[in-house]
Motif scaffolding. Structure first.
Motif, mmCIF file in Angstrom:
data_model
loop_
_atom_site.group_PDB
_atom_site.id
_atom_site.type_symbol
_atom_site.label_atom_id
_atom_site.label_comp_id
_atom_site.label_asym_id
_atom_site.label_seq_id
_atom_site.Cartn_x
_atom_site.Cartn_y
_atom_site.Cartn_z
ATOM 1 N N ALA A 39 45.254 34.684 30.280
ATOM 2 C CA ALA A 39 44.486 34.607 31.528
ATOM 3 C C ALA A 39 43.960 35.967 31.934
ATOM 4 O O ALA A 39 44.555 37.005 31.623
ATOM 5 N N ALA A 40 42.825 35.943 32.615
ATOM 6 C CA ALA A 40 42.366 37.115 33.350
ATOM 7 C C ALA A 40 43.088 37.083 34.687
ATOM 8 O O ALA A 40 43.094 36.060 35.372
ATOM 9 N N ILE A 41 43.743 38.178 35.026
ATOM 10 C CA ILE A 41 44.565 38.253 36.232
ATOM 11 C C ILE A 41 43.829 39.035 37.318
ATOM 12 O O ILE A 41 43.315 40.127 37.074
ATOM 13 N N TRP A 42 43.805 38.466 38.497
ATOM 14 C CA TRP A 42 43.175 39.076 39.683
ATOM 15 C C TRP A 42 44.268 39.403 40.686
ATOM 16 O O TRP A 42 45.116 38.560 40.995
ATOM 17 N N PHE A 43 44.286 40.635 41.183
ATOM 18 C CA PHE A 43 45.219 40.995 42.248
ATOM 19 C C PHE A 43 44.469 41.850 43.256
ATOM 20 O O PHE A 43 43.845 42.845 42.887
ATOM 21 N N ASN A 164 52.371 42.260 36.215
ATOM 22 C CA ASN A 164 52.888 43.541 36.696
ATOM 23 C C ASN A 164 51.838 44.640 36.574
ATOM 24 O O ASN A 164 51.658 45.456 37.485
ATOM 25 N N LEU A 165 51.138 44.663 35.433
ATOM 26 C CA LEU A 165 50.129 45.697 35.234
ATOM 27 C C LEU A 165 48.981 45.544 36.234
ATOM 28 O O LEU A 165 48.502 46.535 36.789
ATOM 29 N N ALA A 166 48.564 44.302 36.477
ATOM 30 C CA ALA A 166 47.481 44.074 37.444
ATOM 31 C C ALA A 166 47.880 44.580 38.828
ATOM 32 O O ALA A 166 47.080 45.192 39.541
ATOM 33 N N LEU A 176 42.893 56.585 43.732
ATOM 34 C CA LEU A 176 41.583 57.025 43.268
ATOM 35 C C LEU A 176 40.494 56.890 44.326
ATOM 36 O O LEU A 176 39.362 57.329 44.113
ATOM 37 N N GLY A 177 40.811 56.273 45.444
ATOM 38 C CA GLY A 177 39.824 56.108 46.501
ATOM 39 C C GLY A 177 38.735 55.117 46.163
ATOM 40 O O GLY A 177 37.599 55.246 46.614
ATOM 41 N N LEU A 178 39.078 54.100 45.358
ATOM 42 C CA LEU A 178 38.113 53.082 44.943
ATOM 43 C C LEU A 178 38.591 51.705 45.374
ATOM 44 O O LEU A 178 39.762 51.504 45.673
ATOM 45 N N ASP A 179 37.646 50.747 45.398
ATOM 46 C CA ASP A 179 38.033 49.401 45.805
ATOM 47 C C ASP A 179 38.179 48.435 44.631
ATOM 48 O O ASP A 179 38.642 47.316 44.808
ATOM 49 N N PHE A 180 37.802 48.854 43.416
ATOM 50 C CA PHE A 180 37.750 47.908 42.306
ATOM 51 C C PHE A 180 38.046 48.618 40.999
ATOM 52 O O PHE A 180 37.328 49.555 40.624
ATOM 53 N N LEU A 181 39.115 48.201 40.310
ATOM 54 C CA LEU A 181 39.484 48.795 39.037
ATOM 55 C C LEU A 181 39.679 47.710 37.976
ATOM 56 O O LEU A 181 40.082 46.583 38.287
ATOM 57 N N ILE A 182 39.407 48.080 36.733
ATOM 58 C CA ILE A 182 39.469 47.163 35.609
ATOM 59 C C ILE A 182 40.285 47.826 34.505
ATOM 60 O O ILE A 182 40.093 49.010 34.206
ATOM 61 N N SER A 183 41.186 47.091 33.882
ATOM 62 C CA SER A 183 41.988 47.643 32.804
ATOM 63 C C SER A 183 41.183 47.720 31.509
ATOM 64 O O SER A 183 40.160 47.037 31.343
ATOM 65 N N ASP A 184 41.683 48.530 30.575
ATOM 66 C CA ASP A 184 41.035 48.638 29.275
ATOM 67 C C ASP A 184 41.064 47.310 28.524
ATOM 68 O O ASP A 184 40.107 46.952 27.827
ATOM 69 N N THR A 185 42.148 46.550 28.691
ATOM 70 C CA THR A 185 42.246 45.252 28.021
ATOM 71 C C THR A 185 41.165 44.302 28.515
ATOM 72 O O THR A 185 40.479 43.646 27.725
ATOM 73 N N PHE A 186 41.006 44.221 29.833
ATOM 74 C CA PHE A 186 39.972 43.350 30.395
ATOM 75 C C PHE A 186 38.588 43.821 29.955
ATOM 76 O O PHE A 186 37.745 43.012 29.555
ATOM 77 N N ALA A 187 38.344 45.127 30.015
ATOM 78 C CA ALA A 187 37.034 45.659 29.642
ATOM 79 C C ALA A 187 36.709 45.336 28.192
ATOM 80 O O ALA A 187 35.555 45.053 27.850
#
Length: 219
Positions: A39-43, A164-166, A176-187
Motif C-alpha cells: 500500500a501507499a501510506i498517507w499520514f 512507522n516510517l510514514a 524541514l519547515g515543509l508541509d509535504f514529504l515523500i519517501s524514496d520508496t514512494f518516489a
C-alpha cells in the motif's frame, strides 16, 4: 432484515470505512486475523493543535478540526484511498497497490489536499483568523491489514514498518519547515518530474537513511 443490514453497512462505512466494514460484516472479527498487503501510506497531522486547543473554545475547536479533516479526507476518498483512522488531529490512510495507479492517485490526493488547505487558509485570513499549518507524508510498502487490540475491543487497521516510517517522515515536515514529504520508496514507484530531493535523512527508529523528496511550492 435488509433494512437492518443497510443500517449496519452505513454505520460501519461511517466509522471504520467501506473496505474494513465489508470485512467486518463478513465475520473477520478474530484478533490477529489479517493479511499482508502492499500500500501507499498517507499520514498527516495538524500543526500547533495543542496550543490551539488551549486558547480555543470547544465548539470552535471541533469546527476547525472538521474543516481540516474535510481538506484531507475528501481528496483521499475521491482518489480511491481508504481512511483507516483519525488519531486526535492526525489521519492515517492507505491506497492499496493492487488497485490501478495507486501511487499516482495518492500523490494527486496529497496535492489536492494541499490546495484545499491553501483555500481554507485564505478564507480564514479573510475572517481575521490564523492560518492552519499541517504536515503530510507519503510512503509505500507492505503492511499487515487486519484486527489488533484487546480481547473485547478490536481495531481494523494497518501496522508495520511502512506505517512507522510514514509517521516519522511526517514529523520531519516540522524540522524541514515543509508541509509535504515523500519517501524514496514512494518516489521510485511514482514517477514525477517535479520531485525535488531534500537529501538523505535519519528518521527516529528507522535503521536505514531515507532520501526525502518534496514537490515545488511546498510551504
Amino acid at each position: 432484515i435488509h433494512l437492518n443490514r443497510r443500517i449496519a453497512v452505513n454505520l460501519l462505512d461511517t466509522y471504520v470505512g467501506r473496505a474494513a466494514g465489508e470485512r467486518i460484516l463478513r465475520g473477520q472479527i478474530t484478533r490477529g486475523s489479517g493479511e499482508t498487503v502492499g500500500a501507499a501510506i498517507w499520514f498527516c497531522d495538524l500543526r500547533g493543535f495543542t496550543a490551539l486547543s488551549e486558547r480555543t473554545g470547544r465548539d470552535t475547536l471541533l469546527a476547525v478540526l472538521n474543516q481540516y479533516f474535510d481538506c484531507m479526507a475528501g481528496p483521499v476518498e475521491q482518489n480511491g484511498g481508504e481512511i483507516l483512522k483519525f488519531i486526535g488531529d492526525a489521519m492515517l490512510a492507505m491506497f492499496p497497490l493492487a488497485a490501478e495507479r495507486a501511487c499516482p492517485r495518492a500523490l494527486q490526493a496529497a496535492l489536492d489536499a494541499r490546495a484545499a488547505m491553501q483555500q481554507l487558509n485564505a478564507e480564514r485570513r479573510a475572517r481575521g483568523e490564523e492560518a492552519l499549518a499541517f504536515g503530510l507524508a507519503l510512503h509505500a510498502g507492505d503492511v499487515m491489514y487486519g484486527n489488533i487490540g484487546a480481547a473485547n475491543r478490536l481495531d481494523f487497521t494497518v501496522i508495520g514498518p511502512a506505517v512507522n516510517l510514514a509517521s516519522r517522515l511526517e514529523r520531519l515536515c516540522r524540522t524541514l519547515g515543509l508541509d509535504f514529504l515523500i519517501s524514496d520508496t514512494f518516489a521510485g514507484m511514482c514517477a514525477c518530474a517535479d520531485y525535488r530531493s531534500l537529501g538523505t535523512h535519519r528518521l527516529l527508529g528507522i535503521e536505514r537513511p531515507v532520501e526525502v523528496f518534496t514537490v515545488p511550492d511546498a510551504a
